[in-house]
Design a protein around this motif. Structure first.
Motif, PDB file in Angstrom:
ATOM      1  N   ALA A  88      -1.384  10.149   5.247  1.00 46.02           N
ATOM      2  CA  ALA A  88       0.571  10.790   4.409  1.00 46.02           C
ATOM      3  C   ALA A  88       0.400  12.431   3.388  1.00 46.02           C
ATOM      4  CB  ALA A  88       0.366   9.507   2.542  1.00 46.02           C
ATOM      5  N   LEU A 128      -0.356   2.961  -1.209  1.00 44.34           N
ATOM      6  CA  LEU A 128      -0.173   2.622  -0.597  1.00 44.34           C
ATOM      7  C   LEU A 128       0.427   1.040   0.359  1.00 44.34           C
ATOM      8  CD1 LEU A 128      -3.336   5.160   0.882  1.00 44.34           C
ATOM      9  CD2 LEU A 128      -0.341   5.567   0.748  1.00 44.34           C
ATOM     10  N   ARG A 151       4.039  10.945   1.531  1.00 44.81           N
ATOM     11  CA  ARG A 151       5.196  10.211   2.525  1.00 44.81           C
ATOM     12  C   ARG A 151       4.268   9.596   3.232  1.00 44.81           C
ATOM     13  NH1 ARG A 151       7.132  14.121   5.824  1.00 44.81           N
ATOM     14  NH2 ARG A 151       6.894  15.692   4.419  1.00 44.81           N
ATOM     15  N   ILE A 152       4.174   8.793   3.777  1.00 42.81           N
ATOM     16  CA  ILE A 152       3.647   7.855   5.237  1.00 42.81           C
ATOM     17  C   ILE A 152       3.713   8.845   6.131  1.00 42.81           C
ATOM     18  CG2 ILE A 152       2.676   5.684   6.081  1.00 42.81           C
ATOM     19  CD1 ILE A 152       2.126   6.389   3.148  1.00 42.81           C
TER      20      ILE A 152
END
Length: 169
Positions: A88, A128, A151-152
């Motif tokens: 991430a 998450l 942000r994955i």
């Protein structure tokens, strides 16, 4: 009760059990010495050593029960779940997080290899959990400050080749 663990976590749990067994052996020897050396227990040392043995025995039984009930993680890699490694980006930094069960997090410690270890019950683990590639997650901050956005970028299963060095004991 089943605990979902990675192969890395299972090895760490086995290592922790061995460490606990050695600790219990030392505590029992110390307790025997306290019994032999003490005619009365005016200082409470016999009671303290007996309590330490009981505590260590209880912990060992808990760890052995966890190992007996452990189930190997088989994450899909499509979403964040126990046994996945998440890459991430937050504040321009890239994080690699191994998301695991709380007991596995305890066994592994804060990090292993280049991975940050996070329990599914930790703030980052909860943020998450169930996320997919491309999702944006909000990581809560202490003191009511605005959360950081994660942000994955990638979700992988735990690589078997991750070295078992640096494990907590």
């Amino acid at each position: 009760m089943s605990i979902v663990m990675t192969p890395l976590g299972l090895r760490a749990l086995q290592s922790l059990i061995q460490t606990q067994e050695a600790r219990l052996t030392e505590l029992r020897a110390a307790h025997r010495r306290a019994l032999e050396d003490c005619r009365d227990d005016t200082d409470g040392s016999i009671g303290q050593s007996a309590a330490a043995c009981t505590e260590a025995e209880t912990r060992l039984l808990q760890l052995e029960d966890a190992l007996e009930g452990a189930v190997l993680a088989q994450p899909s890699g499509e979403q964040v779940e126990p046994g996945t490694v998440v890459t991430a980006v937050t504040d321009g930094r890239t994080l690699k997080v191994l998301v695991v069960d709380p007991l596995e997090a305890e066994c592994l410690g804060r990090s292993v290899a280049d991975l940050q270890v996070a329990s599914v019950h930790s703030p980052i683990g909860m943020a998450l959990l169930a996320a997919q590639v491309g999702d944006r997650c909000l990581l809560p901050q202490a003191g009511g400050r605005p959360g950081r956005e994660l942000r994955i970028q990638q979700i992988e299963t735990v690589p078997e080749a991750v070295p078992a060095t640096g494990l907590a004991s």
